[in-house]
Design a protein around this motif. Sequence first.
Motif, PDB file in Angstrom:
ATOM      1  N   LEU A  32       0.838  -1.201   0.000  1.00 48.58           N
ATOM      2  CA  LEU A  32       0.000   0.000   0.000  1.00 48.58           C
ATOM      3  C   LEU A  32       0.871   1.248   0.000  1.00 48.58           C
ATOM      4  O   LEU A  32       1.900   1.299   0.684  1.00 48.58           O
ATOM      5  N   LYS A  33       0.435   2.256  -0.758  1.00 47.33           N
ATOM      6  CA  LYS A  33       1.144   3.551  -0.758  1.00 47.33           C
ATOM      7  C   LYS A  33       0.321   4.559   0.032  1.00 47.33           C
ATOM      8  O   LYS A  33      -0.852   4.779  -0.261  1.00 47.33           O
ATOM      9  N   PHE A  58       4.612   1.720   1.375  1.00 49.48           N
ATOM     10  CA  PHE A  58       5.460   2.711   0.705  1.00 49.48           C
ATOM     11  C   PHE A  58       4.982   4.066   1.227  1.00 49.48           C
ATOM     12  O   PHE A  58       3.877   4.511   0.909  1.00 49.48           O
ATOM     13  N   LEU A  59       5.805   4.709   2.045  1.00 46.35           N
ATOM     14  CA  LEU A  59       5.440   6.016   2.612  1.00 46.35           C
ATOM     15  C   LEU A  59       5.949   7.093   1.647  1.00 46.35           C
ATOM     16  O   LEU A  59       7.142   7.395   1.575  1.00 46.35           O
ATOM     17  N   ASP A  60       4.992   7.661   0.897  1.00 45.19           N
ATOM     18  CA  ASP A  60       5.306   8.531  -0.249  1.00 45.19           C
ATOM     19  C   ASP A  60       5.268   9.995   0.196  1.00 45.19           C
ATOM     20  O   ASP A  60       4.311  10.710  -0.078  1.00 45.19           O
ATOM     21  N   GLY A  81       9.166   1.568  10.361  1.00 44.23           N
ATOM     22  CA  GLY A  81       9.040   0.169   9.928  1.00 44.23           C
ATOM     23  C   GLY A  81       8.420   0.011   8.553  1.00 44.23           C
ATOM     24  O   GLY A  81       7.954  -1.070   8.204  1.00 44.23           O
ATOM     25  N   VAL A  82       8.447   1.097   7.752  1.00 42.87           N
ATOM     26  CA  VAL A  82       7.846   0.992   6.421  1.00 42.87           C
ATOM     27  C   VAL A  82       8.800   0.305   5.441  1.00 42.87           C
ATOM     28  O   VAL A  82      10.011   0.252   5.674  1.00 42.87           O
ATOM     29  N   TRP A  83       8.243  -0.181   4.348  1.00 44.27           N
ATOM     30  CA  TRP A  83       9.012  -0.949   3.353  1.00 44.27           C
ATOM     31  C   TRP A  83       9.818  -0.025   2.435  1.00 44.27           C
ATOM     32  O   TRP A  83      10.942  -0.320   2.062  1.00 44.27           O
ATOM     33  N   MET A  84       9.233   1.142   2.088  1.00 45.42           N
ATOM     34  CA  MET A  84       9.882   2.030   1.107  1.00 45.42           C
ATOM     35  C   MET A  84       9.587   3.486   1.446  1.00 45.42           C
ATOM     36  O   MET A  84       8.486   3.804   1.901  1.00 45.42           O
ATOM     37  N   ILE A  85      10.574   4.371   1.234  1.00 44.91           N
ATOM     38  CA  ILE A  85      10.348   5.821   1.367  1.00 44.91           C
ATOM     39  C   ILE A  85      10.959   6.508   0.140  1.00 44.91           C
ATOM     40  O   ILE A  85      11.686   5.872  -0.630  1.00 44.91           O
TER      41      ILE A  85
END
Length: 229
Positions: A32-33, A58-60, A81-85
């Motif tokens: 999820l984004k 994915f923290l956009d 603890g997010v997967w992607m930034i």
Amino acid sequence: MDEPRIIVALDVSSTTQALSLASKLNPALCRLKVGKELFTAEGPAFLEKLMHHEFEIFLDLKFHDIPNTVANACKVAAGLGVWMINVHALGGRKMLLAAREALPNKSTKLIAVTLLTSMGNEDLRDIGINTSPQDTVKQLALLVNDCGLDGVVCSPLETNQLRQTIPNHFLLVTPGIRPSDGQLDDQQRVATPTQAIKNGSDYLVIGRPITQAGDPMLALQQISNDIKA
Ligand code: C5P
């Protein structure tokens, strides 16, 4: 099972709407984004709820500031603890290097936005950039790779060109995805999920074709089956 290549854009403004949507999706098929609107409204506690439901996030937030500020923001974001930034490549080499150094163990993926797809030739002229959007994207992507980040966000129509100049491990994350029978909405330069994967996309960011579908899980399942095939 293969890792999910679909990132569903949770473009809604409240926890209730977002959790209701998430409850209709399967974390084995998508990530999820979460963007600026939802994160500003609901904060880290909300991310924890999504992660509690086994979703990777994915923290956009597209950080863009002086190197020290961006490095500290990246450290805090990864600590959630997010997967992607992500950050903006236009912040330049020193900012990109500082962001990279802030996440030494690389457990959170760090990518950069090259050029916003809303920026055309005239917008570039306005800010004193005299190369075409395509050449600017290529130059920024090479810089991002040089600074050791994990990849870039780019249009699915730019992936072919980037794949020819940048090694395979460099992630290409592409919005602007529409199934062949889907509505364009406000997207102009789009590709189908299958075309995008064939052209070299690693992850597809998909919003409305899934979130506005009568049955979001069915829409996700269909796109997931298409790209596996
Ligand atoms: O609903 P749709 O599939 O068009 O959503 C695409 C998502 O990707 C939205 O969250 C949008 O903000 C984001 N995005 C984009 N184009 C970019 C960068 C991000 O559509 N260049």
